[in-house]
Scaffold this motif. Structure first.
Motif, PDB file in Angstrom:
ATOM      1  N   THR A 181       5.920  31.873  40.465  1.00 41.31           N
ATOM      2  CA  THR A 181       4.688  31.777  39.668  1.00 41.31           C
ATOM      3  C   THR A 181       4.180  30.337  39.633  1.00 41.31           C
ATOM      4  O   THR A 181       2.994  30.076  39.856  1.00 41.31           O
ATOM      5  N   PHE A 183      -1.477  39.467  36.734  1.00 42.85           N
ATOM      6  CA  PHE A 183      -0.417  39.849  37.661  1.00 42.85           C
ATOM      7  C   PHE A 183       0.927  39.260  37.233  1.00 42.85           C
ATOM      8  O   PHE A 183       1.924  39.967  37.098  1.00 42.85           O
ATOM      9  N   PHE A 184       0.931  37.949  36.971  1.00 40.00           N
ATOM     10  CA  PHE A 184       2.199  37.309  36.624  1.00 40.00           C
ATOM     11  C   PHE A 184       2.658  37.700  35.218  1.00 40.00           C
ATOM     12  O   PHE A 184       3.854  37.830  34.961  1.00 40.00           O
ATOM     13  N   GLY A 228       2.758  45.791  32.439  1.00 39.77           N
ATOM     14  CA  GLY A 228       3.796  45.439  33.412  1.00 39.77           C
ATOM     15  C   GLY A 228       5.148  45.998  33.000  1.00 39.77           C
ATOM     16  O   GLY A 228       5.876  46.566  33.824  1.00 39.77           O
ATOM     17  N   GLY A 270       3.307  44.262  38.150  1.00 39.40           N
ATOM     18  CA  GLY A 270       2.334  43.169  38.210  1.00 39.40           C
ATOM     19  C   GLY A 270       0.990  43.661  38.721  1.00 39.40           C
ATOM     20  O   GLY A 270      -0.068  43.318  38.185  1.00 39.40           O
ATOM     21  N   MET A 312       4.399  40.935  35.687  1.00 40.50           N
ATOM     22  CA  MET A 312       5.754  40.748  36.215  1.00 40.50           C
ATOM     23  C   MET A 312       6.685  40.273  35.105  1.00 40.50           C
ATOM     24  O   MET A 312       7.832  40.736  34.984  1.00 40.50           O
TER      25      MET A 312
END
Ligand SMILES: Nc1ncnc2c1ncn2[C@@H]1O[C@H](COP(=O)(O)OP(=O)(O)OP(=O)(O)O)[C@@H](O)[C@H]1O
Ligand SMILES: [Mg+2]
Lengths: 352, 256
Positions: free
Chosen positions: A186, A232-233, A75, A117, A236
Motif C-alpha cells: 500500500t 481498494f486498500f 472488504g 479490495g 483489503m
C-alpha cells in the motif's frame, strides 16, 4: 554514471534494505515474541494500510471523506464470505440461509483479500458519483451517511451478512507477512501515485479546484481515482482485520473506526504518508498502553472505578490539542527521504 | 468558420444582469482588450467562456465548435487557457510543479503505469519536466523553479500564472487584469512580456483591464462594458474619445 544517478541508486538500495530488515525483524518476532505483541504489530500494519490510503483522499486530494468504515466493512465481509467454507457458512447462518452463489464459493486468502479490495473499490466508484457532486462540509456529511447506510445494510441483509450476528469462526490467516506485506504494498503504491503526475493533479485540486479545472485537469476523475484507490486498500485492510480478530459484526464498522483513522492522519500530518505511518504505529501501541486508564485504579486513598471508553477521551483530547497547537501534525506535508536522513545523520555526527 | 466567436452572451445572477447580449469575434493572433469599470461583468465573461459559469443565454464558438456549457477542463484541452484576477496558483506546489500541472491533461499514461513507473510514463514524466523547465527559463522564473509558488513575489506570481496557462498549449489566452496592483515599471515589463509570448506562441489574447492607459498601448481592438452592457467597440483611438465611455469612467478612480 552521474553523481545524481549514483545517489538515487544508493537510496533505492537503502529502501530495499530497510524492507528486508523489516521482514527479518518480523522473522525474529514471530519466533520469540508473545502472541500479544505479534497481535499489536498486526493491528499496526492494518492501521498503516488504512491511514496511508485514507490520507490519499483526505490529505492529498483534500476531499474530506468520513467513510472509510464503509469500505472496511465491504472488504471485511467480502473476504470473510469467500474464505469461510460452505459448511461453516451453513452452520453460521441460522436465521436466514445464505444465498447462492455465496453459499458454495470458497477461495484461498489472497484472492479473497483482493476481491474484498475490489468490491470496496467498486463501492467507491459508485459512491463517487453522488459524493463528488458536493464539496467540503457537504462531502463529509454525505460520506458519513454512506458509512451508516453500509452498517444498516449489514445489519439487515441477513441472507448475505448474517445480520447482527455477524460472521464468526474465521480462520486466523492474518499474520505478520500478510499484514505487513499488504502495508508495504500500500505504501509503495500510494507514495508512487502521490509522487506522479496524477498525485500532482490531486494536490492541485486540493490547492485550488477552479484553477486545476481551468488548467485542463479533469477534477472529477482525479477525485474518483483517489477515492477508489483509497477504497481498494481500505477494503483489503478490512479483510486483514477480519481474519485477525476472526469475528466480524456490523457494530465493528461504526464511525468509531473512521474517527480513529482521522486522529491518526491528523496527528501524522494531513498529506504526509510518513506521518500517517508513524502515527498509525504510535496510536495503535498507545491504544494498548492506554488500556491501563480504563482499569480500576487506586490513587492513594481513592479508588477510581474503571471507565470504559476512557482511551477515546484521551485520543479526542490529543486530537483537540493537535488541532489547536500543532495543526501541521507530526510531519506537516513533509516526507521521509534518504537524502534528509543522511543529512540528519551528518548533523548528528558533527554535533556528537 | 471563425476562430473564436461569442454571440448574444447573457448572464443573469437572480435579478442582476451581469452581462447582457455580448457579441465578439476574434481571429487567430488577435489581441483584444475587454475594459470597463468595477462590476461591469468582465470577469463574468471569462467565467462563461471557460465553462465556469453556464450562460443564461447565448453561444460561444471556438474553432468551429459550440463550446457553450462544456466543462472547464475540456475547454482547456480544446485550446483556451486563462489566468485569474485574484491569482489562483497551487500555492503549496513548487513553481516547476505548477507548470507541470499544465501538461497533465495531455498525459497518455494511465495511473497504474505511473504507480509502477513503466517506460511510457517515465519518458512522459521526463519530457514534462524538461518542457516545464524550458518554459520557466523562457519566462525567467527558472531561478525559483523549486520554490513554493505561494512564496513568490507578486509580480512573479502573475508571470507564473501565465506560464502555467501557456503549458496547456492554448491558442486563445484569457488574461484577467494581468497588471493589477503593479507599479508603472512592472506594468511596462508585463506589457513587453505579453507582447513577447504573443509573438513567440502566435496566440490570440483577450485581456481584461481596468486601467485604460495600459490597454490603449497594447490592444488593437477594444470592447467596453458597463453594467454588463457593451457600450462601445473599436480601435483604441475611437474608444478614447467616445463620450459614453468617458462618462462610464467618470468618477472612477483610474488605475486604482
Ligand atoms: N457567481 C456570482 N454570483 C452572483 N453575482 C455575481 C457572481 N459573479 C459576479 N457577480 C456579480 O456580477 C457583476 C459583475 O461581476 P464581474 O466580476 O464580472 O465584474 P468585473 O467587471 O470583473 O469587475 P472588476 O473590475 O471589479 O473585476 C458584479 O455585480 C458581481 O457582484
Ligand atoms: Mg473582474
Amino acid at each position: 554514471m552521474s553523481e545524481r544517478h549514483r545517489r538515487e541508486w544508493i537510496y533505492k538500495l537503502c529502501t530495499y534494505g530497510a524492507i528486508v530488515g523489516l521482514f527479518a525483524f518480523f522473522l525474529q518476532v514471530q519466533n520469540q515474541a508473545d502472541e500479544y505483541q505479534i497481535r499489536i504489530l498486526n493491528v499496526s500494519a492494518v492501521f498503516v494500510t488504512l491511514a496511508v490510503s485514507y490520507n490519499l483522499i483526505n490529505g492529498v486530494a483534500g476531499q474530506f471523506s468520513l467513510g472509510p468504515n464503509a469500505f472496511m466493512a465491504v472488504g471485511a465481509y467480502t473476504t470473510a464470505l469467500l474464505t469461510l467454507s460452505p459448511a461453516e457458512k451453513e452452520l453460521s447462518f441460522i436465521i436466514e440461509p445464505i444465498i447462492w452463489p455465496l453459499s458454495v464459493l470458497h477461495l484461498p486468502f489472497l484472492p479473497s483479500l483482493l476481491i474484498g479490495g475490489a468490491f470496496a473499490a467498486l463501492l467507491g466508484f459508485i459512491m463517487a458519483f453522488p459524493v463528488f457532486r458536493v464539496r467540503g462540509d457537504y462531502l463529509a456529511i454525505v460520506t458519513l451517511g454512506f458509512g451508516e447506510v453500509i452498517r444498516v445494510v449489514a445489519n439487515n441483509v441477513q441472507s448475505i451478512t448474517n445480520g447482527p450476528l455477524g460472521l464468526k469462526g474465521l480462520s486466523e490467516y492474518t499474520n505478520l507477512w500478510w499484514s505487513w506485506g499488504v502495508a508495504v504494498f500500500t505504501v509503495f503504491c500510494v507514495t508512487r501515485l502521490v509522487k506522479s503526475s496524477f498525485g500532482r493533479a490531486m494536490q492541485a485540486i486540493r490547492e485550488d479546484e477552479v484553477a486545476a479545472a481551468a488548467m485542463g485537469i479533469n477534477v472529477f476523475r482525479h477525485k474518483m481515482l483517489a477515492f477508489v484507490v483509497h477504497a481498494f486498500f481500505a477494503g483489503m485492510a478490512g479483510g486483514l482485520m477480519a481474519h485477525l480478530i476472526t469475528t466480524i459484526s456490523p457494530t465493528l464498522f461504526s464511525f468509531f473506526l473512521t474517527f480513529n483513522l482521522l486522529v491518526i492522519i491528523v496527528i501524522g500530518g494531513l498529506g504526509s504518508m510518513t506521518g500517517s505511518i508513524i502515527a498509525a504505529i504510535i496510536i495503535t501501541h498507545a491504544g494498548e498502553w492506554l488500556r491501563a486508564v480504563e482499569e480500576p485504579m487506586a490513587i492513594g486513598p481513592f479508588n477510581i472505578p474503571g471507565i470504559p471508553g476512557m482511551r477515546m477521551v484521551v485520543f479526542s483530547i490529543m486530537l483537540i490539542l493537535v488541532m489547536i497547537f500543532a495543526r501541521q501534525g507530526l510531519m506537516g506535508r513533509r516526507e521521509f527521504s534518504w537524502k534528509w536522513f543522511c543529512g540528519f545523520l551528518k548533523i548528528g555526527k558533527r554535533r556528537g | 468558420m471563425s476562430f473564436f466567436k461569442v454571440e448574444h452572451l447573457t448572464m443573469k445572477f437572480g435579478g442582476l444582469m451581469a452581462v447582457s447580449d455580448l457579441s465578439l469575434t476574434a481571429k487567430e493572433g488577435d489581441l483584444i482588450g475587454l475594459i470597463g469599470p468595477n462590476g461591469a461583468g468582465k470577469t463574468t465573461v471569462f467565467n462563461m467562456i471557460t465553462g465556469r459559469l453556464l450562460p443564461t443565454e447565448g453561444k460561444i464558438y471556438f474553432r468551429g465548435k459550440d463550446i457553450t456549457g462544456t466543462q472547464s477542463h475540456i475547454i482547456n484541452a480544446g485550446g483556451i487557457a486563462r489566468t485569474f484576477q485574484n491569482i489562483r496558483l497551487f500555492n503549496d506546489l513548487t513553481v516547476l510543479e505548477n507548470v507541470m500541472i499544465g501538461y497533465h491533461g495531455r498525459l497518455r499514461s494511465s495511473f497504474w503505469e505511473a504507480i509502477f513507473r513503466l517506460p511510457r510514463y517515465k519518458s512522459e514524466e521526463k519530457k514534462m519536466r524538461s518542457m516545464a523547465g524550458e518554459l520557466l527559463a523562457e519566462v525567467q522564473l527558472d531561478n525559483v523553479a523549486d520554490e513554493k509558488a505561494g512564496t513568490l513575489a507578486y509580480g512573479q506570481q502573475r508571470k507564473l500564472e501565465i506560464a502555467r496557462a501557456l503549458a496547456t498549449n492554448p491558442r486563445l489566452l484569457l488574461l484577467d487584469e494581468p497588471v493589477a496592483g503593479m507599479n508603472p515599471r512592472e506594468t511596462g515589463d508585463m506589457m513587453d512580456f505579453i507582447n513577447s509570448i504573443r509573438e513567440a506562441y502566435g496566440l490570440a489574447i483577450i485581456l481584461i483591464e481596468h486601467d485604460m492607459r495600459f490597454v490603449m498601448g497594447l490592444c488593437e481592438h477594444l470592447i467596453v462594458l458597463d453594467h454588463g452592457v457593451t457600450i462601445a467597440t473599436g480601435l483604441p483611438v475611437e474608444i478614447q474619445n467616445n463620450p459614453q465611455v468617458i462618462e462610464a469612467y467618470l468618477g472612477e478612480p483610474e488605475g486604482a
